[in-house]
Design a protein around this motif. Structure first.
Motif, mmCIF file in Angstrom:
data_model
loop_
_atom_site.group_PDB
_atom_site.id
_atom_site.type_symbol
_atom_site.label_atom_id
_atom_site.label_comp_id
_atom_site.label_asym_id
_atom_site.label_seq_id
_atom_site.Cartn_x
_atom_site.Cartn_y
_atom_site.Cartn_z
ATOM 1 N N LEU A 76 0.825 -1.193 0.000
ATOM 2 C CA LEU A 76 0.000 0.000 0.000
ATOM 3 C C LEU A 76 0.866 1.252 0.000
ATOM 4 C CD1 LEU A 76 -2.839 -1.009 2.483
ATOM 5 C CD2 LEU A 76 -2.954 -0.833 0.009
ATOM 6 N N GLU A 77 1.997 1.239 0.699
ATOM 7 C CA GLU A 77 2.889 2.376 0.675
ATOM 8 C C GLU A 77 3.471 2.582 -0.721
ATOM 9 O OE1 GLU A 77 1.758 3.497 4.081
ATOM 10 O OE2 GLU A 77 3.368 4.601 3.103
ATOM 11 N N GLU A 78 3.747 1.515 -1.416
ATOM 12 C CA GLU A 78 4.272 1.614 -2.772
ATOM 13 C C GLU A 78 3.258 2.268 -3.701
ATOM 14 O OE1 GLU A 78 5.511 -2.219 -4.067
ATOM 15 O OE2 GLU A 78 6.904 -2.498 -2.395
ATOM 16 N N ARG A 79 1.964 2.105 -3.417
ATOM 17 C CA ARG A 79 0.928 2.717 -4.246
ATOM 18 C C ARG A 79 1.009 4.235 -4.219
ATOM 19 N NH1 ARG A 79 -4.052 2.825 -3.440
ATOM 20 N NH2 ARG A 79 -4.067 2.512 -1.199
ATOM 21 N N LYS A 80 1.622 4.810 -3.174
ATOM 22 C CA LYS A 80 1.690 6.256 -3.022
ATOM 23 C C LYS A 80 2.958 6.851 -3.632
ATOM 24 C CE LYS A 80 -0.589 5.646 1.448
ATOM 25 N NZ LYS A 80 -0.463 5.883 2.904
ATOM 26 N N LEU A 81 3.840 6.014 -4.133
ATOM 27 C CA LEU A 81 5.079 6.460 -4.764
ATOM 28 C C LEU A 81 4.905 6.459 -6.285
ATOM 29 C CD1 LEU A 81 7.604 4.410 -2.593
ATOM 30 C CD2 LEU A 81 6.919 6.809 -2.305
ATOM 31 N N PRO A 82 5.779 7.132 -7.023
ATOM 32 C CA PRO A 82 5.668 7.113 -8.483
ATOM 33 C C PRO A 82 5.638 5.694 -9.032
ATOM 34 C CG PRO A 82 7.206 8.802 -7.809
ATOM 35 C CD PRO A 82 6.848 8.038 -6.558
ATOM 36 N N MET A 83 4.857 5.498 -10.078
ATOM 37 C CA MET A 83 4.619 4.157 -10.620
ATOM 38 C C MET A 83 5.899 3.505 -11.119
ATOM 39 S SD MET A 83 1.786 2.951 -13.457
ATOM 40 C CE MET A 83 0.437 2.950 -12.246
ATOM 41 N N LYS A 84 6.036 2.219 -10.788
ATOM 42 C CA LYS A 84 7.147 1.404 -11.262
ATOM 43 C C LYS A 84 6.598 0.184 -11.986
ATOM 44 C CE LYS A 84 10.548 2.787 -7.790
ATOM 45 N NZ LYS A 84 11.310 3.559 -8.806
ATOM 46 N N PHE A 85 7.324 -0.242 -13.003
ATOM 47 C CA PHE A 85 6.934 -1.385 -13.813
ATOM 48 C C PHE A 85 7.948 -2.507 -13.629
ATOM 49 C CE2 PHE A 85 5.497 2.468 -15.954
ATOM 50 C CZ PHE A 85 4.145 2.212 -16.104
ATOM 51 N N ASN A 86 7.436 -3.724 -13.472
ATOM 52 C CA ASN A 86 8.289 -4.907 -13.357
ATOM 53 C C ASN A 86 7.672 -6.046 -14.151
ATOM 54 O OD1 ASN A 86 10.518 -4.319 -11.266
ATOM 55 N ND2 ASN A 86 8.678 -3.608 -10.227
ATOM 56 N N TRP A 87 8.536 -6.853 -14.756
ATOM 57 C CA TRP A 87 8.059 -8.047 -15.451
ATOM 58 C C TRP A 87 8.105 -9.222 -14.484
ATOM 59 C CZ3 TRP A 87 5.312 -9.335 -19.458
ATOM 60 C CH2 TRP A 87 5.285 -10.676 -19.871
ATOM 61 N N VAL A 88 6.957 -9.898 -14.336
ATOM 62 C CA VAL A 88 6.861 -11.066 -13.468
ATOM 63 C C VAL A 88 6.805 -12.303 -14.351
ATOM 64 C CG1 VAL A 88 5.551 -12.215 -11.643
ATOM 65 C CG2 VAL A 88 5.615 -9.705 -11.743
ATOM 66 N N PHE A 112 7.611 3.928 -18.695
ATOM 67 C CA PHE A 112 7.064 2.717 -19.321
ATOM 68 C C PHE A 112 7.788 2.425 -20.639
ATOM 69 C CE2 PHE A 112 4.155 0.602 -22.285
ATOM 70 C CZ PHE A 112 3.966 -0.580 -21.594
ATOM 71 N N GLU A 113 8.090 3.469 -21.414
ATOM 72 C CA GLU A 113 8.798 3.246 -22.673
ATOM 73 C C GLU A 113 10.173 2.633 -22.421
ATOM 74 O OE1 GLU A 113 7.494 3.355 -25.559
ATOM 75 O OE2 GLU A 113 5.600 4.193 -24.832
ATOM 76 N N GLU A 114 10.844 3.083 -21.362
ATOM 77 C CA GLU A 114 12.139 2.504 -21.030
ATOM 78 C C GLU A 114 11.992 1.054 -20.597
ATOM 79 O OE1 GLU A 114 13.824 5.051 -18.087
ATOM 80 O OE2 GLU A 114 14.197 6.699 -19.492
ATOM 81 N N PHE A 115 10.938 0.768 -19.829
ATOM 82 C CA PHE A 115 10.672 -0.602 -19.404
ATOM 83 C C PHE A 115 10.352 -1.494 -20.601
ATOM 84 C CE2 PHE A 115 7.214 -3.641 -18.534
ATOM 85 C CZ PHE A 115 7.858 -4.513 -17.669
ATOM 86 N N ALA A 116 9.593 -0.961 -21.562
ATOM 87 C CA ALA A 116 9.136 -1.756 -22.705
ATOM 88 C C ALA A 116 10.228 -1.988 -23.740
ATOM 89 C CB ALA A 116 7.941 -1.064 -23.363
ATOM 90 N N ARG A 117 11.278 -1.167 -23.711
ATOM 91 C CA ARG A 117 12.316 -1.280 -24.726
ATOM 92 C C ARG A 117 12.964 -2.666 -24.691
ATOM 93 N NH1 ARG A 117 15.108 2.898 -23.346
ATOM 94 N NH2 ARG A 117 13.833 4.296 -24.604
ATOM 95 N N GLY A 118 12.949 -3.337 -25.829
ATOM 96 C CA GLY A 118 13.556 -4.654 -25.934
ATOM 97 C C GLY A 118 12.666 -5.790 -25.473
ATOM 98 N N ARG A 119 11.456 -5.483 -24.994
ATOM 99 C CA ARG A 119 10.525 -6.529 -24.557
ATOM 100 C C ARG A 119 9.407 -6.694 -25.591
ATOM 101 N NH1 ARG A 119 11.201 -7.418 -18.909
ATOM 102 N NH2 ARG A 119 12.378 -5.744 -17.886
ATOM 103 N N GLN A 120 8.934 -7.900 -25.734
ATOM 104 C CA GLN A 120 7.799 -8.184 -26.597
ATOM 105 C C GLN A 120 6.531 -8.150 -25.740
ATOM 106 O OE1 GLN A 120 8.123 -8.438 -29.932
ATOM 107 N NE2 GLN A 120 10.322 -8.072 -29.627
ATOM 108 N N LEU A 121 5.956 -6.969 -25.574
ATOM 109 C CA LEU A 121 4.825 -6.805 -24.655
ATOM 110 C C LEU A 121 3.465 -6.892 -25.339
ATOM 111 C CD1 LEU A 121 6.044 -3.897 -22.322
ATOM 112 C CD2 LEU A 121 6.134 -6.368 -21.915
ATOM 113 N N GLY A 122 3.423 -6.977 -26.639
ATOM 114 C CA GLY A 122 2.135 -7.021 -27.320
ATOM 115 C C GLY A 122 1.230 -8.111 -26.775
#
Length: 306
Positions: free
Chosen positions: A41-53, A77-87
């Motif tokens: 819940l504390e993480e919800r109040k910080l700037p959004m972070k993206f992780n691949w699980v 998000f663009e930096e996170f998506a770079r090089g990943r096949q997220l479609g």
């Protein structure tokens, strides 16, 4: 744009790109919350972070998106998506909301990638355990509109989707007592227009806007019921397998993720708009789902803030 000095959730209300959605006191309190969930819940109040699980070989995996949508989030998000096949991948959301225009930008990007969306708290597991998704998570204010960007959308029964009005971020502490200029009103009305266009481009219903815009910032966020989730078209399926395909349904990743059956999700009398003369339980103002967004996003205007 000058950033806020702290992440006090009462100050992160919506307007334009510079102000963010509020998580009012008590909005995140739940019974039976574990110590781990409290940390999330504390993480919800910080700037959004993206992780691949990753969960191979049981499933393809998913994107965990946790936190507040800020002006940096689309770039992150663009930096996170770079090089990943997220479609066609699934995004699991746990967020207190965020910037109107940046949420719209991010949502359009999600739709362009054909992403699927749901709500949950991702646990990446470890060497001896497989990743799991806890269903008791929160998707508040602009997060609801980010949820709407999914080509398919699923909300677990235990998840909390909450909405409220957009407002000036630097006057969140006492919205009733604050003064507002004509310029302030113009900014709010402009962003409501942008949000309305986005909602219909994503295949959402006008009922979502009506519900959100009926809740002023000095009231608690309104939690959407199962019927309202259906009425607003925020959910398109009651099957978790539709957003996390190729998953072993008996596996731990699915534990607790049941949703109310769509057929049983008709609005009930206690829901916010059930007795409103302009809203009927049997009808919705939803549009056909737009597979490709048709509108662009105007260049954001920065609003001053503390």
């Amino acid at each position: 744009m000058r950033p806020l000095k702290s992440f006090d959730p009462r100050r992160w209300l919506l307007v334009g790109t510079a102000a963010l959605c509020v998580a009012l006191p008590g909005a995140i309190a739940t019974s039976g919350t574990t110590a781990r969930a409290g940390g999330t819940l504390e993480e919800r109040k910080l700037p959004m972070k993206f992780n691949w699980v990753a969960c191979e070989p049981d499933c393809r995996g998913w994107v965990s998106a946790v936190g507040i949508i800020t002006s940096d989030t689309p770039k992150d998000f663009e930096e996170f998506a770079r090089g990943r096949q997220l479609g066609g991948a699934t995004v699991v959301l746990d967020s207190s909301g965020g910037s109107v225009n940046d949420a719209i930008t991010l949502g359009r990007r999600f739709r362009n990638l054909g992403l699927l969306t749901t709500v949950g708290v991702s646990n990446r597991g470890g060497q001896a355990t497989r990743p799991t998704i806890a269903p008791e998570a929160y998707c508040e204010s602009m997060c609801a509109f980010l949820l709407l960007s999914g080509k398919k959308r699923y909300v677990p029964e235990a998840a909390h989707v909450r909405v409220h009005q957009i407002w000036m971020g630097d006057r969140a502490d006492d919205a009733k007592a604050a003064s507002y200029s004509a310029q302030d009103l113009m900014i709010v009305e402009r962003d409501i227009g942008r949000l309305a266009k986005y909602t219909f481009d994503m295949g959402g219903a006008g009922d979502l806007l009506s519900l959100a815009l009926s809740v002023p910032p000095w009231e608690d966020l309104h939690e959407l019921t199962a019927g309202e989730l259906k009425l607003t078209n925020l959910v398109t399926t009651d099957l978790i397998a539709d957003v996390l395909p190729n998953v072993n349904l008996a596996g731990p990743a699915m534990a607790g993720l049941a949703a109310p059956a769509m057929a049983d999700a008709a609005p009930k009398s206690q829901e916010r708009f059930a007795d409103h003369p302009d809203v009927q339980a049997a009808k919705s103002t939803q549009t056909a789902e737009a597979l490709v967004p048709t509108g662009g996003v105007a260049t954001p205007t920065t609003a001053p803030q503390k």
